[in-house]
Design a protein around this motif. Structure first.
Motif, PDB file in Angstrom:
ATOM      1  N   GLU A  88       0.833  -1.202   0.000  1.00 21.94           N
ATOM      2  CA  GLU A  88       0.000   0.000   0.000  1.00 21.94           C
ATOM      3  C   GLU A  88       0.878   1.268   0.000  1.00 21.94           C
ATOM      4  O   GLU A  88       0.643   2.212  -0.738  1.00 21.94           O
ATOM      5  CB  GLU A  88      -0.887  -0.032   1.244  1.00 21.94           C
ATOM      6  N   LYS A  89       1.907   1.237   0.841  1.00 18.40           N
ATOM      7  CA  LYS A  89       2.834   2.388   0.896  1.00 18.40           C
ATOM      8  C   LYS A  89       3.525   2.567  -0.448  1.00 18.40           C
ATOM      9  O   LYS A  89       3.646   3.669  -0.969  1.00 18.40           O
ATOM     10  CB  LYS A  89       3.910   2.161   1.973  1.00 18.40           C
ATOM     11  N   THR A  90       3.998   1.460  -0.990  1.00 21.10           N
ATOM     12  CA  THR A  90       4.712   1.521  -2.268  1.00 21.10           C
ATOM     13  C   THR A  90       3.818   2.149  -3.332  1.00 21.10           C
ATOM     14  O   THR A  90       4.263   2.984  -4.124  1.00 21.10           O
ATOM     15  CB  THR A  90       5.149   0.104  -2.699  1.00 21.10           C
ATOM     16  N   GLU A  91       2.560   1.774  -3.310  1.00 24.33           N
ATOM     17  CA  GLU A  91       1.598   2.311  -4.288  1.00 24.33           C
ATOM     18  C   GLU A  91       1.432   3.823  -4.101  1.00 24.33           C
ATOM     19  O   GLU A  91       1.419   4.590  -5.059  1.00 24.33           O
ATOM     20  CB  GLU A  91       0.262   1.573  -4.085  1.00 24.33           C
ATOM     21  N   PHE A 104      11.634   7.242  -8.469  1.00 26.33           N
ATOM     22  CA  PHE A 104      10.784   6.270  -7.768  1.00 26.33           C
ATOM     23  C   PHE A 104      11.526   4.945  -7.591  1.00 26.33           C
ATOM     24  O   PHE A 104      11.602   4.407  -6.484  1.00 26.33           O
ATOM     25  CB  PHE A 104       9.474   6.057  -8.547  1.00 26.33           C
ATOM     26  N   GLU A 105      12.118   4.450  -8.676  1.00 19.54           N
ATOM     27  CA  GLU A 105      12.813   3.157  -8.593  1.00 19.54           C
ATOM     28  C   GLU A 105      14.005   3.229  -7.640  1.00 19.54           C
ATOM     29  O   GLU A 105      14.180   2.363  -6.788  1.00 19.54           O
ATOM     30  CB  GLU A 105      13.271   2.701  -9.990  1.00 19.54           C
ATOM     31  N   ASP A 106      14.797   4.291  -7.769  1.00 22.65           N
ATOM     32  CA  ASP A 106      15.955   4.448  -6.868  1.00 22.65           C
ATOM     33  C   ASP A 106      15.492   4.472  -5.417  1.00 22.65           C
ATOM     34  O   ASP A 106      16.083   3.858  -4.541  1.00 22.65           O
ATOM     35  CB  ASP A 106      16.674   5.786  -7.121  1.00 22.65           C
ATOM     36  N   PHE A 107      14.406   5.221  -5.185  1.00 24.81           N
ATOM     37  CA  PHE A 107      13.951   5.386  -3.812  1.00 24.81           C
ATOM     38  C   PHE A 107      13.431   4.075  -3.227  1.00 24.81           C
ATOM     39  O   PHE A 107      13.766   3.704  -2.100  1.00 24.81           O
ATOM     40  CB  PHE A 107      12.873   6.476  -3.725  1.00 24.81           C
ATOM     41  N   ILE A 108      12.618   3.360  -4.005  1.00 24.66           N
ATOM     42  CA  ILE A 108      12.063   2.103  -3.504  1.00 24.66           C
ATOM     43  C   ILE A 108      13.187   1.098  -3.228  1.00 24.66           C
ATOM     44  O   ILE A 108      13.197   0.422  -2.204  1.00 24.66           O
ATOM     45  CB  ILE A 108      11.025   1.527  -4.506  1.00 24.66           C
ATOM     46  N   ASN A 109      14.163   1.060  -4.139  1.00 23.03           N
ATOM     47  CA  ASN A 109      15.282   0.139  -3.934  1.00 23.03           C
ATOM     48  C   ASN A 109      16.021   0.417  -2.636  1.00 23.03           C
ATOM     49  O   ASN A 109      16.425  -0.496  -1.928  1.00 23.03           O
ATOM     50  CB  ASN A 109      16.272   0.211  -5.102  1.00 23.03           C
ATOM     51  N   LEU A 110      16.166   1.693  -2.318  1.00 20.81           N
ATOM     52  CA  LEU A 110      16.842   2.036  -1.071  1.00 20.81           C
ATOM     53  C   LEU A 110      15.927   1.757   0.129  1.00 20.81           C
ATOM     54  O   LEU A 110      16.344   1.103   1.092  1.00 20.81           O
ATOM     55  CB  LEU A 110      17.257   3.513  -1.077  1.00 20.81           C
ATOM     56  N   ALA A 141      10.540  14.679  -0.859  1.00 19.52           N
ATOM     57  CA  ALA A 141      10.233  14.839   0.569  1.00 19.52           C
ATOM     58  C   ALA A 141       8.919  14.132   0.911  1.00 19.52           C
ATOM     59  O   ALA A 141       8.813  13.445   1.937  1.00 19.52           O
ATOM     60  CB  ALA A 141      10.136  16.329   0.917  1.00 19.52           C
ATOM     61  N   LYS A 142       7.929  14.291   0.048  1.00 19.58           N
ATOM     62  CA  LYS A 142       6.628  13.658   0.318  1.00 19.58           C
ATOM     63  C   LYS A 142       6.745  12.131   0.279  1.00 19.58           C
ATOM     64  O   LYS A 142       6.089  11.433   1.049  1.00 19.58           O
ATOM     65  CB  LYS A 142       5.590  14.142  -0.692  1.00 19.58           C
ATOM     66  N   ALA A 143       7.592  11.609  -0.615  1.00 22.81           N
ATOM     67  CA  ALA A 143       7.792  10.156  -0.676  1.00 22.81           C
ATOM     68  C   ALA A 143       8.451   9.667   0.618  1.00 22.81           C
ATOM     69  O   ALA A 143       8.034   8.660   1.197  1.00 22.81           O
ATOM     70  CB  ALA A 143       8.658   9.806  -1.884  1.00 22.81           C
ATOM     71  N   LEU A 144       9.449  10.412   1.090  1.00 24.31           N
ATOM     72  CA  LEU A 144      10.106  10.041   2.358  1.00 24.31           C
ATOM     73  C   LEU A 144       9.112  10.081   3.507  1.00 24.31           C
ATOM     74  O   LEU A 144       9.073   9.186   4.352  1.00 24.31           O
ATOM     75  CB  LEU A 144      11.235  11.029   2.679  1.00 24.31           C
ATOM     76  N   ALA A 147       6.793   7.091   3.242  1.00 22.69           N
ATOM     77  CA  ALA A 147       7.440   5.800   3.533  1.00 22.69           C
ATOM     78  C   ALA A 147       7.590   5.581   5.028  1.00 22.69           C
ATOM     79  O   ALA A 147       7.357   4.486   5.531  1.00 22.69           O
ATOM     80  CB  ALA A 147       8.802   5.733   2.850  1.00 22.69           C
ATOM     81  N   TRP A 148       7.996   6.633   5.729  1.00 23.81           N
ATOM     82  CA  TRP A 148       8.349   6.430   7.140  1.00 23.81           C
ATOM     83  C   TRP A 148       7.564   7.306   8.115  1.00 23.81           C
ATOM     84  O   TRP A 148       7.995   7.498   9.257  1.00 23.81           O
ATOM     85  CB  TRP A 148       9.862   6.656   7.312  1.00 23.81           C
ATOM     86  N   ASN A 149       6.447   7.841   7.658  1.00 21.42           N
ATOM     87  CA  ASN A 149       5.625   8.709   8.522  1.00 21.42           C
ATOM     88  C   ASN A 149       6.431   9.811   9.195  1.00 21.42           C
ATOM     89  O   ASN A 149       6.419   9.949  10.420  1.00 21.42           O
ATOM     90  CB  ASN A 149       4.908   7.890   9.613  1.00 21.42           C
ATOM     91  N   ILE A 150       7.135  10.566   8.380  1.00 20.47           N
ATOM     92  CA  ILE A 150       7.912  11.687   8.932  1.00 20.47           C
ATOM     93  C   ILE A 150       7.192  12.983   8.546  1.00 20.47           C
ATOM     94  O   ILE A 150       6.864  13.177   7.373  1.00 20.47           O
ATOM     95  CB  ILE A 150       9.355  11.711   8.378  1.00 20.47           C
ATOM     96  N   PRO A 151       6.934  13.867   9.527  1.00 21.72           N
ATOM     97  CA  PRO A 151       6.253  15.128   9.204  1.00 21.72           C
ATOM     98  C   PRO A 151       7.113  16.042   8.337  1.00 21.72           C
ATOM     99  O   PRO A 151       8.345  16.040   8.457  1.00 21.72           O
ATOM    100  CB  PRO A 151       5.981  15.769  10.567  1.00 21.72           C
TER     101      PRO A 151
END
Ligand code: KG4
Ligand code: ZN
Length: 394
Positions: A88-91, A104-110, A141-144, A147-151
């Motif tokens: 769900e998060k990945t989506e 997107f790909e770089d970020f998901i891989n990390l 920033a929004k993707a981060l 992914a990790w619920n950071i404000p």
């Protein structure tokens, strides 16, 4: 708390993680845990200026590698043997980065192979700047955050340039402290996109009292450099030549006088497009432009624009009874500006705050710091904000 700063407003990709302690401004300690900067200057220099779409593409390519390096530098990268991202998060992240497939790909891989980094908040530049370039940083920033619920705290780039002026580096332990600002304060913002005088009566409050009507001062430096056949970015080049001329001919009267635009106008506004044209006309009249002539023109140009910003800043200080002058923006790296404003502040008997060279031009440390100060003064995180090329400080 630990804050991640992200800067992509122009041609520098910046990622920085700071750790702050202390309850109020007088006892804040700010430590840089990781600071990564990738400059695209070499790329843009081939074309003589920054192309927004090219800048955007470079940011997209460099954000994840820089972020990973920054986590490593900060000792915050912890490998994980299980994928912590739900489908769900990945989506959701895919939707956020819908126009940035590579990112997107770089970020998901990390993100799949590391644990949630210990970061309490993200400060990202959402303007002003080149809009396509800003958007990549904002989406990252929004993707981060997702992914990790950071404000996330959207942060004004120009506020970043202002707040670094108050930093004092302490050596033992190696942390930054903040010099208290005596209000009212006048900030002079001088960068590639801005020339503004800003009045502050308290921390994190800004009123624009002067602005350029056309080109920004940094833009004028860059355009004049181009006219003289010097590489991008022109500011440092002009400054180097001007300094050489002053050293070689300290008392020389210029053969190429230039105007001091709007120096006597009643308001606090600026105009730098006319002086660039004046340089162009001057150069067109010279048959054989030698290096000696170039350095003489560079010096006269620098003298002219600095005289104007000094005069207008002094006028602003006197009008508002200011107790502090703060200089910020890339052009504040200029040596003559630093010297002449030190003399001005001394003559007026008020405090001058000017950033270290390393924090004068664009970087993510200033964004992390501005984000921290805003969190501290009660600014709430946002999720639905946009990148805005013409975002105002006010
Ligand atoms: O703040 P900045 O790094 O980026 C923007 O937000 O625009 O400022 C970049 C500007 C460029 O126009 C560059 O030529 C100018 O700052 N600059 C200088 C110097 N170093 C950078 N201008 C005059 N003298 C310098 N030493
Ligand atoms: Zn800047």
């Amino acid at each position: 708390m630990k804050i991640l700063g992200i800067e992509t407003s122009c041609d520098e990709t910046g990622i920085c993680i700071i750790e702050t302690t202390g309850k109020e401004a007088s006892d804040f300690s700010i430590k840089i845990l990781g600071n990564q900067l990738y400059s695209q200057i070499a790329l843009h220099a081939q074309y003589g200026g920054v192309f927004p779409m090219m800048a955007k593409r470079e940011h997209a390519k460099n954000l994840v590698p820089l972020f990973e390096k920054c986590l490593e530098e900060a000792n915050l990268k912890k490998d994980s043997d299980q994928n912590n991202l739900t489908e769900e998060k990945t989506e959701k992240i895919k939707n956020i980065l819908v126009y940035e497939q590579g990112l997107f790909e770089d970020f998901i891989n990390l993100a799949k192979k590391i644990e949630r980094p210990e970061i309490d908040a993200i400060a990202v530049t959402n303007g002003p700047g080149l809009e396509p370039a800003l958007w990549v940083g904002v989406c990252f920033a929004k993707a981060l955050g997702e992914a990790w619920n950071i404000p996330i705290i959207p942060t004004n780039h120009m506020e970043g340039h202002i707040v670094v002026g108050a930093l004092i580096l302490q050596t033992e332990p190696k942390v930054y402290k903040l010099k208290p600002v005596s209000f009212p304060a006048i900030s002079l913002l001088v960068s590639g996109g801005h020339t503004q005088l800003v009045l502050s009566k308290e921390n994190q409050k800004y009123e624009i009292i002067g602005n350029t009507k056309d080109d920004a001062i940094g833009e004028a430096f860059d355009k004049v450099a181009r006219i003289l056949g010097l590489p991008y970015p022109g500011g440092p080049q002009i400054s180097k030549l001007a300094e050489k001329d002053r050293t070689e001919f300290p008392d020389k009267k210029t053969s190429y006088p230039l105007p001091r635009p709007m120096i006597h106008s009643k308001d606090l506004n600026f105009s730098f497009s006319g002086i660039k044209t004046a340089v162009l006309y001057t150069v067109q009249k010279i048959e054989n432009i030698t290096d000696a002539i170039k350095q003489e023109i560079a010096r006269e140009f620098e003298d002219a624009v600095i005289e104007v910003i000094i005069k207008k800043t002094q006028k602003a200080v006197e009008t508002y009874g200011a107790k502090t002058i703060i200089i910020g923006g890339g052009v504040s790296a200029n040596k003559k500006i630093r010297n002449d404003f030190a003399v001005l502040a001394n003559t007026l008997g008020i405090e001058l705050m000017i950033p270290e060279f390393s924090t004068s031009t664009d970087n993510a440390f200033m964004i992390a710091l501005a984000g921290f100060l805003n969190i501290n003064s009660g600014k709430q995180p946002e999720t639905e904000f946009k990148a805005k090329g013409n975002l105002s400080l006010q």
